[in-house]
Write a protein that holds these residues in place. Sequence first.
Motif, mmCIF file in Angstrom:
data_model
loop_
_atom_site.group_PDB
_atom_site.id
_atom_site.type_symbol
_atom_site.label_atom_id
_atom_site.label_comp_id
_atom_site.label_asym_id
_atom_site.label_seq_id
_atom_site.Cartn_x
_atom_site.Cartn_y
_atom_site.Cartn_z
ATOM 1 N N MET A 249 -0.725 6.999 15.836
ATOM 2 C CA MET A 249 0.736 7.159 15.716
ATOM 3 C C MET A 249 1.211 8.323 16.561
ATOM 4 S SD MET A 249 2.566 6.829 12.123
ATOM 5 C CE MET A 249 2.236 5.403 11.112
ATOM 6 N N THR A 250 1.260 8.082 17.844
ATOM 7 C CA THR A 250 1.765 9.137 18.710
ATOM 8 C C THR A 250 3.267 8.956 18.815
ATOM 9 O OG1 THR A 250 0.354 7.871 20.142
ATOM 10 C CG2 THR A 250 0.400 10.223 20.513
ATOM 11 N N THR A 251 3.977 9.785 18.139
ATOM 12 C CA THR A 251 5.418 9.711 18.332
ATOM 13 C C THR A 251 5.844 10.959 19.068
ATOM 14 O OG1 THR A 251 5.650 10.693 16.169
ATOM 15 C CG2 THR A 251 6.050 8.346 16.333
ATOM 16 N N TYR A 252 6.572 10.778 20.102
ATOM 17 C CA TYR A 252 7.234 11.929 20.662
ATOM 18 C C TYR A 252 8.578 11.504 21.180
ATOM 19 C CZ TYR A 252 6.312 10.831 25.628
ATOM 20 O OH TYR A 252 6.280 10.272 26.850
ATOM 21 N N LYS A 253 9.466 12.420 21.212
ATOM 22 C CA LYS A 253 10.734 12.123 21.849
ATOM 23 C C LYS A 253 11.175 13.390 22.538
ATOM 24 C CE LYS A 253 13.228 12.972 17.578
ATOM 25 N NZ LYS A 253 14.481 12.709 16.904
ATOM 26 N N SER B 289 8.262 5.603 28.473
ATOM 27 C CA SER B 289 7.072 6.439 28.659
ATOM 28 C C SER B 289 6.309 6.711 27.352
ATOM 29 C CB SER B 289 7.415 7.731 29.396
ATOM 30 O OG SER B 289 8.402 8.432 28.721
ATOM 31 N N PRO B 290 6.979 6.855 26.182
ATOM 32 C CA PRO B 290 6.173 7.035 24.966
ATOM 33 C C PRO B 290 5.286 5.833 24.699
ATOM 34 C CG PRO B 290 8.490 7.456 24.509
ATOM 35 C CD PRO B 290 8.419 6.930 25.899
ATOM 36 N N LEU B 291 5.823 4.673 25.023
ATOM 37 C CA LEU B 291 5.077 3.442 24.819
ATOM 38 C C LEU B 291 3.796 3.458 25.645
ATOM 39 C CD1 LEU B 291 6.305 1.081 23.245
ATOM 40 C CD2 LEU B 291 6.599 -0.053 25.431
ATOM 41 N N LEU B 292 3.926 3.912 26.888
ATOM 42 C CA LEU B 292 2.768 3.928 27.765
ATOM 43 C C LEU B 292 1.784 5.003 27.345
ATOM 44 C CD1 LEU B 292 4.428 3.198 31.155
ATOM 45 C CD2 LEU B 292 2.844 1.790 29.887
ATOM 46 N N TRP B 293 2.310 6.103 26.857
ATOM 47 C CA TRP B 293 1.429 7.169 26.400
ATOM 48 C C TRP B 293 0.599 6.701 25.221
ATOM 49 C CZ3 TRP B 293 -1.533 10.866 27.321
ATOM 50 C CH2 TRP B 293 -1.836 11.869 26.411
ATOM 51 N N SER B 294 1.224 5.978 24.288
ATOM 52 C CA SER B 294 0.432 5.519 23.145
ATOM 53 C C SER B 294 -0.525 4.420 23.610
ATOM 54 C CB SER B 294 1.319 5.068 21.988
ATOM 55 O OG SER B 294 1.963 3.882 22.297
ATOM 56 N N GLU B 295 -0.097 3.651 24.603
ATOM 57 C CA GLU B 295 -0.996 2.639 25.140
ATOM 58 C C GLU B 295 -2.202 3.291 25.820
ATOM 59 O OE1 GLU B 295 1.161 -0.792 26.078
ATOM 60 O OE2 GLU B 295 -0.076 -1.228 27.837
ATOM 61 N N PHE B 296 -1.955 4.375 26.521
ATOM 62 C CA PHE B 296 -3.040 5.110 27.173
ATOM 63 C C PHE B 296 -4.099 5.492 26.133
ATOM 64 C CE2 PHE B 296 -5.115 9.014 28.578
ATOM 65 C CZ PHE B 296 -5.432 8.721 29.888
ATOM 66 N N LYS C 178 -4.630 4.114 23.263
ATOM 67 C CA LYS C 178 -5.300 2.921 22.751
ATOM 68 C C LYS C 178 -6.412 2.478 23.704
ATOM 69 C CE LYS C 178 -1.600 0.879 20.080
ATOM 70 N NZ LYS C 178 -0.459 -0.033 20.219
#
Lengths: 263, 283, 577
Positions: free
Chosen positions: B1-5, B175-182, B184
């Motif tokens: 659960m990487t959430t950042y904004k 970009s948050p989506l890609l960061w959490s994908e990274f 994963k």
Amino acid sequence: MTNATPPKGSERNIRSLSSTHIDGAPMAYIIALAAVVTALSFIPFSFILGSGGSFPLSQGVLGLVGWVLGPVAGAVSSGIGSLLGVFLAPHTAGPLPLMRVVGSVYASFAAGAMVLGQKRRYWWIPVAVYAMLSFAYFVGRAILLNGVGVGIAFAATFVDWSAIVLFILPTRKLITGWLRSSKLPQVMLGLALGTWMIYGITHVCQSAVIYHLQNYPEEVWATLIPIIPFENLVRAAVGVVIGSGVITGLRAVGLIKPEHAVF
Amino acid sequence: MTTYKFQTVERDSVFTRLDFRSKILIMIVVTLLAFLWEDPIYEAVLAVLVLGACLAAGVKRGYITLLLAGMSPFYLFMLLTHAFFNVAQAERLLAVSNLHPIFTLPADLWLIGGLEATWEGFLYGANVMFKTMSLTLVIPLAIFTTDVDEMISSMVHARVPYKLAFIFSSTFRFSPLLWSEFNKIVAAQRLRGMALESMGLMKRVRVYARVVVPLILSALVRSQQLEVVLQSKAFNGDADRTYFHEVQMEIVDYFLISILFLFSIAAIYLRVQFGWGKFSVWF
Amino acid sequence: MVSKKIAVLKEVSYQYPRSEGYALKDINLSIERGEFLAVIGATGAGKTTLCLSLNGVVPQFFGGRFFGSIEIGGEDTIDVPTSQLAVQVGEVFEDPETQIVAASVENEIAFILENLKTPRDEIVARIPEILDAVRLKGLEKKHPHELSLGQKQRLAIAAALAARPKLLVLDEPTSQLDPYGVRETFQLLKDFQAAYNLTVVMTGHAAEEIAEYADRVALLSEGQLKAVGSPQEIYTSFSLLKDNALRPPQVADTFQRIRQRSVEVIQTPVCLQDGIEAIRDLQTRVNICSPKISSQGEVLQTETILETENLFFNYPDGTIALKDVNLTVKKGEYIALMGENGAGKSTLAKHFLNLLQPSRGDVRFAGKPTREFQVSQLASRIGYVAQNPDQQIFTTSVEEEVSFALRNLGYSSTEISVRIEESLTEMGLLQVRDVHPLSLPKGDRARVVIAAILAMHPEVVIFDEPTTGQDDLGAQAILKVSLRLHQQGKTIIVITHHLHLMPDYARRAVVMGRGRILLDTDIRTAYHQVDLLKKTYLHPPQAVLLAQEIASQTPIPKLLTPAEVAACFKPRVRGRA
């Protein structure tokens, strides 16, 4: 999917009514790669003090962004991606965050300007002129103003002048040809040299500004002699691994190529 | 659960009320001054002002700490190298022929034995340090006090092409989506026997580079879907549209812009004509 | 006069560029204003293409060749740009992530309105109205990243509806959602349909819900329209469904099987309520017997392989993800781990692999705490097949993909080639060993990932939502692999919320809700705890509910499948009325 009989309806004339492109690249591609650059800004790579602070993994894809999207769309994508990366991941942004952004724009533009055909065949000239002027200012200031030894200055800027030479000579076209090749070893060679070259000329442009501010003394120059080429070698290696995976992958997926793609 | 904004500030302050264009101008002026001056005291004052403004605007302390901590090896390096090695340049800038020593390393040390640190070199290093500090801190000051959508509207008002503004906000969205994908993908590689724990730097570099490949490929494949979504939402890249977020320059903006203009002109004049802000020491 | 038809498709054929066949072929279809039309078909039947043709994205964006015509409210989709058709047609897609383009909830709604040049005051007025209708009020400023999957999908629907289209087109909007999210989405659409005379066109695989909510069903097959009719007509055309790899609702399936037992059924019901009534009717007419079922509930007497003890886990931001989880997995078990989205299923699995470490309590593999293992060591013994295959493909050929883990684990090159051979054979991938994995279709990509994991010879295999986004055929194919592995003696854990798929495979069911284990028992007992399942937003399969209806009159064992329920009804004795 059925092939047997011809369709009953009469064929229609299709016009493309869409206008969501920048310089031949769909907006969504630009956004996707910009987001990749931002996300990769979170990952610090190693420390290079000469050109200022650590560099993030995003630097490993800037050339690729230009090769995939073309010069203008690539520059937009890298620029916006690293701009956001600088805000969101300050720990990798280095001492001059805006310089990082400008460098990204320049790198992707330079990569995209490597063309083979008649179209845009002079675009590389301003890129090269800017790199040469930066080199002259950088090394000139060091030798003439700050008394750095000529030998040391040239040894420490090996990456810079070697990249400029590669970019000016027909080697640029040779590398571009390799990037387009269907043979993987050639693509990899193209990626290795291409990455070295693109980051070399980007490095010199950034260094000119950074050196104007920091004026680091001769002893620092000496320590840079092994560090900078090593760093650039790492970048080239990263460029090969990422680039070859992405280029073969894109060919497998059959994604529609942007108009000015180099690969 | 990487959430950042975006680390948007929660506090309402003069900075959050300023138009984004005014804040861009602040960024430009601070950058200009940082480049213009070489006097460590001038630079220190500038850095402290920007830092103070960040704190006043409510930029999260954690963020500032992360930033300064990340930069501290660089700062230390600057101070040390300039203190030990910056002799010729300091002598030239100050037009003196001998500098004030701080201490000398014992002569029997290997390689660096006998090196002398000077106050003048150290202060030049401090000038560089404060310069970069100002340049780094002015970014969160301008950005984190502004709502993203306000940024877009401001950009459009400031004649930034709408397409660029749109790419900016969409990148922010994805970009948050890609960061959490990274993350994963890294996990997936570990699940195929990748022993990240026992890897040296060079090997890790290769691993991370490998992770980027599926990341970029899936981003591009999805971007084709995104293009379809955008068109379905009546998007055509045309700036001729309405805006939900309205921005307007207030009196305080005009006031600030005039002040910044006058100050910049004055600073340049004083530097060129009287040498205010050139590198100097007080002893 | 306003035409009663919102969309008219005449002889529509379409061919994608660089493609041989037709994605759509000779389609004639009229869509009435205010109707709810469901479009069903196997993967690749042309459902998505049909959806995209309704707002002109096909062919305006994709190019290719287009034949015939589509008129939407009188506008021709070839001549009118998509951005203009958007006034009439709203679109919602499968992936909640890529279709939300703005950085906050309210901006997402505003985006389409801004593009349509709606005056600002009007935008300001519509946002609260529409958010209220989809129950997202109070979340205006949230980043999409902070929403749950179901919330994201509701936001996507809200954004499409904000422009007040007459036609709403949804392409598999529920395939990523848990059963509760699915029903919620259907109910929401039904409400809008009723309130605004909205026309809904929707594709999907949720047979039970489509039967209940749709007015008409269209069946696509290889780009052609095979049948259009009421849910009753389509979902009782069993051979047609079977030919197209589609599944009827369990109610219909059950009654079809009852009928096959020569029991007279007046009309095969397709909705649950009708089914229950039909059961009541049958009970008055037909003898009920207790069918023979496979023995259940036996506890395996093998050694414990995985174990958690008072396991708690909190995320760094304080969210409690696991609460006092105690679970023992014996060697050779086949377990279905079930629960709503966010119940903690994947979080638990990650503890087994030491990808996450407990905040409190213990996790043990083969008797040893998992935190004493490296992730890579555990991974070679516990194979974990994660959800999205594309995040698990790293190399440029199928063969390399399979050898990736083996090289990491330091096997000799002879051992590697033996295992590659064996693994590719097992998954039927030998022919494509040199192909780039990304050029394969989605179902095959999932098989590549499984092959890569099997090559490590794991003792336990965990499948995380393996059936999400797959059609019935694809889902069954993957579960059959799991069964084969189980027969080879491996321990299998399948994480899923597709309850109807599991009875043929799993013996034991572990139900999680909000980070706790709510139920841990044999699958028959679990599926019949209807109220408890509801607590974690799961719905038991319709066959279970029908069985319970029978059980309220006649004592029968806990039945799970349409076949078992049908077996309750004795064939009629010849000569009886």
